[in-house]
Every structure is written in C-alpha cells, then in structure tokens.
Write an enzyme that holds these catalytic residues in place. Structure first.
Site, PDB file in Angstrom:
ATOM      1  N   GLU A 196       1.033  -1.209   0.025  1.00 45.78           N
ATOM      2  CA  GLU A 196      -0.024   0.143   0.040  1.00 45.78           C
ATOM      3  C   GLU A 196       0.591   1.290   0.063  1.00 45.78           C
ATOM      4  OE1 GLU A 196      -2.042  -0.238   3.701  1.00 45.78           O
ATOM      5  OE2 GLU A 196      -2.866  -2.173   3.303  1.00 45.78           O
TER       6      GLU A 196
ATOM      7  N   LYS B  28       2.353   4.632   1.233  1.00 49.08           N
ATOM      8  CA  LYS B  28       2.381   5.103   2.527  1.00 49.08           C
ATOM      9  C   LYS B  28       1.873   6.395   2.501  1.00 49.08           C
ATOM     10  CE  LYS B  28       5.181   5.079   6.664  1.00 49.08           C
ATOM     11  NZ  LYS B  28       5.337   6.455   7.125  1.00 49.08           N
TER      12      LYS B  28
ATOM     13  N   ASP C 281       1.413  10.396   3.379  1.00 47.04           N
ATOM     14  CA  ASP C 281       2.069  11.383   4.376  1.00 47.04           C
ATOM     15  C   ASP C 281       0.851  12.189   4.780  1.00 47.04           C
ATOM     16  OD1 ASP C 281       4.201  12.393   5.612  1.00 47.04           O
ATOM     17  OD2 ASP C 281       5.070  13.497   3.809  1.00 47.04           O
TER      18      ASP C 281
ATOM     19  N   TYR D 251      -6.771   2.038   6.255  1.00 41.94           N
ATOM     20  CA  TYR D 251      -5.803   1.000   6.091  1.00 41.94           C
ATOM     21  C   TYR D 251      -5.394  -0.182   7.125  1.00 41.94           C
ATOM     22  CZ  TYR D 251      -2.676   4.433   8.055  1.00 41.94           C
ATOM     23  OH  TYR D 251      -2.204   5.252   8.935  1.00 41.94           O
TER      24      TYR D 251
ATOM     25  N   LYS E   7      10.872   2.952   2.633  1.00 42.53           N
ATOM     26  CA  LYS E   7      10.833   4.486   2.502  1.00 42.53           C
ATOM     27  C   LYS E   7      11.466   4.938   1.012  1.00 42.53           C
ATOM     28  CE  LYS E   7       9.225   6.381   6.265  1.00 42.53           C
ATOM     29  NZ  LYS E   7      10.116   6.992   6.854  1.00 42.53           N
TER      30      LYS E   7
ATOM     31  N   CYS F 125      33.390  19.059  29.542  1.00 40.43           N
ATOM     32  CA  CYS F 125      32.029  19.369  29.258  1.00 40.43           C
ATOM     33  C   CYS F 125      31.736  20.922  29.120  1.00 40.43           C
ATOM     34  CB  CYS F 125      31.393  18.877  30.356  1.00 40.43           C
ATOM     35  SG  CYS F 125      29.577  19.281  30.550  1.00 40.43           S
TER      36      CYS F 125
ATOM     37  N   CYS G 288      29.526  22.198  32.519  1.00 39.53           N
ATOM     38  CA  CYS G 288      30.152  22.175  33.902  1.00 39.53           C
ATOM     39  C   CYS G 288      31.784  22.121  33.844  1.00 39.53           C
ATOM     40  CB  CYS G 288      29.547  21.206  34.808  1.00 39.53           C
ATOM     41  SG  CYS G 288      30.133  19.344  34.399  1.00 39.53           S
TER      42      CYS G 288
ATOM     43  N   CYS H  88      30.111  13.578  29.793  1.00 35.27           N
ATOM     44  CA  CYS H  88      30.610  14.369  30.847  1.00 35.27           C
ATOM     45  C   CYS H  88      30.544  13.525  32.287  1.00 35.27           C
ATOM     46  CB  CYS H  88      29.440  15.432  31.148  1.00 35.27           C
ATOM     47  SG  CYS H  88      29.640  16.288  32.547  1.00 35.27           S
TER      48      CYS H  88
ATOM     49  N   CYS I 199      26.770  18.614  37.128  1.00 37.56           N
ATOM     50  CA  CYS I 199      26.626  19.247  36.065  1.00 37.56           C
ATOM     51  C   CYS I 199      25.055  19.558  35.752  1.00 37.56           C
ATOM     52  CB  CYS I 199      26.952  18.090  34.648  1.00 37.56           C
ATOM     53  SG  CYS I 199      26.700  18.772  33.083  1.00 37.56           S
TER      54      CYS I 199
END
Ligand code: IVH
Length: 696
Positions: free
Chosen positions: A124, A126, A128, A236, A324, A418, A421, A436, A442
């Site tokens: 079927e 697809k 959107d 569907y 897809k 990081c 921090c 980190c 943090c």
C-alpha cells in the site's frame, strides 16, 4: 515591522512564538484576572493573529498550552483524552531492497515456514498525513481520536466528522458490533495549493506542505475551521473489532470499502519479494503524479492468522514494514558545531546550518551523531555540506562538498571538557559517545533529567513542559523531581509567588497545581522510565515493571543483586531482553545513595501503582516460563512472543522462581534442573492446550 512568516526559519518562528505566547498570557491575565489591560484590543488582536499565523505555517508550535488553544485564561479544555482499545502501532523501516528481503526472511523464520511456502504481501502507498482512529459501535461513530503516543490520543471526534470520507454511520448489513477503523487523514495536493492561495490572499502565512496543512487543520478547537479545510481519509488498518469480517488484509480493505470508506486504489497484492519490489518501483515512479503526498510503500503480510501469530515488538507489528523512498537532500553551509549535553552526560554535536529547505521543510540543525562521525566525514566549520531528511527523523549530514571548503578550515577538535560544567568528558572502552563525568554537579544533566522526568512518556504533566521545567530550574523553584510535587506547598509560603511572575497568573497557577496533583499516581513502568536511568527506555522499563510487579519488589531485588551474582542477579539478567549491560546500568543507579534519596523523596509525594498484567484472564499470566529442547509446532521466537503477549514472563534459565518448563525433544540440563527443583514440566502440546491453541 514583523518579518513575513514565510521568511522565518523554524528556530526563529519558535523563538518568536514563545515570546508571543508569554506576552499574550500576561495580557490575558491583566485583562481577565486583574481587569487592568495595558494594550488596546486592536493591539492585542494583532498579537494573537501573528501567533496564529506562526502556528499555521509551523503547526508543531501548536502545543496544548499555546494561547491559541485557550479561551480567556482558562486552560485549553483542549481535547479530551482517549485511551485506544488497541495501541496504535508504528512501523519498522526498510531503506533498500535487502531490508525487504530480510523482513520476509524474518517472517518466514518466525512462523517456521518452508522455503517453498509463499508469503502473500499487500503493498500500500504510505500516505504522508496523520493517523486517526475511528470507533464505531453498532455502526455509528462514537469516538474519533489522534494517534497521540500510540496508547492515548486526543478526542477529535467532531473534527473528524467534518470529513466527507468519514461516515457517521457505516453502510451495509454485515457491520460488526464494534469496529475501529484506522487510517490516514491527509490533504490532497490540489486542495493544498488552493488553500495556500486563499491563505496568502487573506494575508495569512501559507503552510509548508500538505502534511502540515492537514495537521494544522485537524487539531483545531474551533471545528468550523476544520470544516472549511478539505481533508480526506484513507482506511488501511483497524483496532478493536468484535468479529473480523475477513481473513486477509485485502479482505479487510474490501470490507472497509464496503462500509463506506476510501481505500487506496494503488494497493497491490504481491506473491514474491520481486513482485513487491516491482510494485515499489511502480508506485515510486508515479509519486509526483499522485494527487496526494506519499513517502514510501507499506508491505503487510496478507494472512490475518499470520499477522496474529507474528504479533508485535517495540510497538511495531512484525507483519508489516515501511519501505521508504530515498531521503531528500539539499546543500548548505555549516556555520558552527554546538555541543549538547544529554541527561546521561552524553555530548552530542549538532550542526548549525545556514537554513535550507529540504523536501518542503526548513532545516537549520542537523545531528552529527558523535565525534567519530565528525572525524570520519571530516566535517569542518565553514564547510558546504549535503543534508538529508527522511520522514520524521532528525536531519543528517551526508557528506562534505570538498571543492567548496574554505582554505582556512581546520579539522574539528571535539571538546574534552563538558561545555556546561567543565568536568572531564570521557569515552568508555568500546563506546562512541563521550560523556561528561560531572554527574549531578553538571547543570545540563540535572536539567535534562528533569525535562525527561516530565516528558510525554514519563510524568506528562499538563502545562509543565520541558520549557517550564527549565525555567523553574533557572529560578530555583525546582531542583529535584520531588520539588515538582512540593511546589504548591512551597508557593503558599513564598515571597515571590509564581502567580506574580511574568507569564503566569492566579488561574494558570491553579491549573498547574491541579495538573500536578493529577499525576500523583503513576504506573510502575512510567515511573521507572521517568527516572532517566541509562539504557532504561520505555521498552526496558516495561519489561522490568512486568517482571518485578511492584517498586518494593524491584528495589529489594536491586539491593540483593548488587554483588552481581546469586539468584537475584541471575533473575535480573534472565529477563528476556535485559542483558548484563542494562542490568549494570540499573544496579549502578540503585547503588548510588543520592539516587535512592531521589526515589525515596518522590515516594513521599507520589504513589507508584503495581504493574498490571494486561491479559489477566490468560491462564499463564504472571507465570515465569522457560522453554527448552526443540519445539515442533512453532518456532522458539514465536512461542516466546506468544507467552509474553499472554502476560507470562519468559526466562532463559531454570531457578526456584520458575513456574513452568516447556520441554521438547532433546531437552537436557534445564529439564534436569526443573526436575531437581520440583518445577512443573509440560510438553509442547500440553502448553498449547493451556494457552488454548489446539495442537494440530
Ligand atoms: S499501517 C499496524 N499503512 O505510517 C500498522 N500506516 O510509520 C500501523 N501510514 O502511523 C500502520 N500509510 O500514520 C499503515 N498504508 C499505510 C499507511 C500507514 C501511512 C502511516 C501511519 C503510521 C505511520 C507509521
């Protein structure tokens, strides 16, 4: 002078929207609650209009707490919630031919079908758009809902009834007592163009694409707006059905057409993978000429008895897959690389792009995944890059256009500290992610944990979204999860009450407290998920909740299992789907005193419900079952999946906690252990009898 909405990027629109929403709320508060407006009605109307224009173009900005969804200062009565009788599933993806071949092989293996046996597939398009569920009782539409999180959606019955493709009363005399139709709401391309022309002529912003137009048109509290928009529906799938009118996917589509629904005319039945791939290419070739947007082809196993046996995993059916179409790409310049710190300390590089339209959507951020990925692609600031976007996934950087590299561009050096921090950021052996090490010192990690805590699949408190939590963190109102539930008590004694802060008023604060109160009771799986333990996503949280049943049982077991040996540990890693890595993360969490404090503190505020086994009427619900030896009537995976679907726990080894061992020919040490421990042992036929599948 405002810039034209059509010139804004998503980020700009979102920033402007947030500021406007705040302003409007403050004006509402002054007008309604304090009776002291500071702007003229005309000025106020223009603010609201601008907000509506932004939402028209970027429907993702329409949150339940947006002023557009409120009347006066009353909260959006919004839409009511609807718990789906059967969850609304999503689909796994195939990105190429091999993925489809693998899918069919998995189906074959799971069902134990021979090479010669053909697996009929229904292909079927697809669509959107956005999915909806329509519940009919005695042929009459009783409720129509959005998908929501798959379990709970929003009640948009009145909106859905405005669609010509959605009958209020089903046709024919073979309509089942209960029939839940599922399908896609979409806007046809010609209707979309015409709507946009009208929008522009009326001085409003056009929609970015038909899907946004459909979403923005459907989720309107004012049904008249939905009615004025040309929305359509393809059926569907289905949810709860009292008596199935057919035994195949194709038969169900025919039945739904007979009830008065539109089903997609390009649907094709395929006997082989090659035929399925041919259909894919045929549909792809007509994509541009179809009067509606599609983003791939969905293949479904035709036989419903097979669909039933295949069941689902991680909220997607094993009997269907979406193939897809290739992602859409565009070229743009990478202006910068931002490092975001996640709730588990992970540093994620994000590409800041010169905004570019990719397949109808403006993209200004793309993920760069991790430092190895940046090195592999040799992505440098200033580079021209190819970005791609496929469906709902985060845009990605495909490659660098090397010819366009500025001469002075330097290889990117990933930070070793990081950025929030300043703690060291380290990579564990075998891990691609740099983390980190600051833990709860943090700020980024703490805020992210709080955001996660209130997110949709966790505590999901109305009006307390990620943005509000971050703001409450900033102003010191909330620094740990339990603070959320203490907010009202603390507020009552505060010198700087929330109601007097910008963007809030008496009424909205009252609503917030009511929404918080409404979440003082939570299911065990959601609670576990909300804690934000590494590797414990929704799926694992559910597995753990199901296996331990109550929080007390779980925390006791975690204490016992800390030695990483003995029965409690064994029981943990025996949970099918929980390996040593996940077990380790869970144990590490409960080993930390501050984490236990967080949980204990929360428990003074909230009640965690024991996990409810969904199929309580199943004869094996709650039992711990071990399969050993070979099975003849179904494959091991199918047996396991079916047992789990019936509420049983499937373990990999036999212990005192085992309730039942299903032994087939060739069973060895597990059978012996079961006999030694006095655990009940049955053969496959007896097992099938117990779960009420007659042996054949
Ligand atoms: S079947 C149980 N069929 O795709 C199967 N979905 O990525 C659930 N969609 O949420 C979906 N066309 O919104 C199915 N022919 C089709 C579809 C379709 C579009 C959407 C649907 C679903 C999403 C999953």
């Amino acid at each position: 002078m405002d810039r034209a909405v059509s010139d804004l990027t998503v980020d700009e629109a979102s920033a402007e929207h947030a500021a406007l929403a705040k302003d409007i709320l403050a004006h509402d508060e002054r007008y309604y609650a304090k009776d002291a407006p500071t702007v003229s009605d005309a000025e106020y109307d223009s603010l609201r209009q601008r907000l509506l224009d932004l939402e028209a173009r970027f429907p993702e900005l329409i949150t339940p707490d947006s002023p557009s969804q409120r009347v006066g200062t009353a909260p959006a009565s919004g839409f009511g919630k609807v718990t789906h009788a059967r969850p609304m599933l999503s689909l796994g993806n195939a990105f190429n031919d091999d993925d489809l071949r693998d899918f069919v092989e998995r189906v074959r293996r799971f069902l134990g079908l021979g090479e010669g046996e053909s697996i009929q597939l229904i292909a079927e398009p697809k669509i959107d758009g956005l999915s909806g569920s329509l519940r009919y009782e005695k042929g009459k539409l009783v409720v129509g809902a959005t998908r929501g999180d798959g379990q709970v959606g929003e009640d948009i019955t009145r909106n859905l009834l405005t669609l010509d493709d959605i009958p209020e009363q089903l046709e024919g005399d073979k309509v089942p007592e209960v029939f839940e139709v599922r399908g896609e709401v979409y806007m046809a391309k010609p209707d979309f163009f015409a709507l946009n022309e009208k929008q522009v002529a009326a001085g409003k912003a056009p929609f970015a694409n038909p899907r946004n137009a459909a979403a923005g048109s459907l989720r309107q509290l004012d049904v008249e707006i939905t009615k004025s928009r040309p929305l359509r529906f393809f059926a569907y799938a289905w949810g709860e059905v009292s008596a199935l009118p057919a035994a195949s996917q194709q038969g169900m589509l025919d039945a739904m057409a007979g009830f008065g629904f539109q089903v997609n005319p390009e649907t094709t039945s395929c006997s082989t993978v090659d035929e399925a791939l041919e259909t894919y290419r045929r549909i792809e070739a007509m994509r541009a000429d179809l009067p509606y947007d599609i983003d791939g082809v969905v293949y479904k196993v035709d036989r419903l008895d097979w669909q039933d046996r295949l069941g689902m995993v991680s909220r997607a059916p094993r009997w269907a897959i979406a193939h897809k179409f290739p992602a859409e790409q565009a070229t743009t310049v990478l202006n910068d690389i931002d490092i975001q710190v996640g709730r588990t300390g992970s540093l994620t590089p994000v590409a800041k792009l010169e905004p570019v339209t990719v397949g109808g959507v403006v993209v200004s951020n793309a993920t760069l995944h991790n430092e190895d990925e940046i090195a592999r692609k040799d992505v440098r600031i200033g580079d021209t890059v190819v970005v791609q976007r496929a469906g709902d996934v985060i845009p990605q950087i495909v490659r660098v256009v090397e010819e366009k590299r500025p001469k002075d561009a330097q290889p990117y050096e990933f930070p070793k500290l990081c950025p929030v921090c300043g703690s060291h950021a380290e990579r564990e052996e075998g891990e691609v992610v740099r983390r980190c090490t600051g833990g709860l010192i943090c700020e980024a990690q703490r805020v992210e944990r709080l955001r996660h805590f209130v997110s949709r699949n966790a505590f999901d408190i109305d009006g307390l979204g990620e943005k509000q939590v971050a703001a409450f963190w900033e102003d010191g109102r909330i620094s740990a999860p339990a603070d959320i539930f203490k907010l009202e008590a603390v507020e009552s004694k505060s010198d700087t009450p929330l109601a007097a802060t910008e963007g809030w008023g008496e009424k909205s604060v009252e609503n917030l407290f009511a929404a918080i109160d409404a979440r003082r009771e939570i299911s065990l799986d959601r609670f576990l998920y909300a804690l934000g333990i590494r590797h414990i996503g929704q799926e694992n949280a559910r597995l753990i909740a199901k296996n331990y049943g109550s929080l007390k049982t779980l925390t006791d077991a975690m204490e016992e299992a800390q030695a990483r040996e003995g029965d409690a540990y064994q029981a943990l890693i025996d949970i099918d789907g929980i390996g040593p890595k996940v077990a380790d993360a869970l144990l590490a969490f409960f080993a930390e005193a501050h984490n236990r404090d967080i949980v204990d503190d929360l428990l003074t505020q909230v009640t965690v419900d024991d996990y409810e086994v969904e199929t309580t009427d199943s004869p094996v619900a709650g039992l711990t079952v071990v399969f050993t030896g070979s099975l003849e009537k179904m494959t091991r995976s199918e047996a396991k999946a079916r047992a789990e679907a019936l509420g049983a726990k499937v373990a990999g080894s036999v212990s005192k906690k085992t309730d039942l061992v299903v032994a087939g020919p060739g069973a060895g040490s597990k059978l012996k252990k079961a006999n030694d421990l006095g655990v009940e042992v049955v053969d496959e036929d007896e097992w099938l009898e117990r779960i009420r599948i007659a042996p054949s």
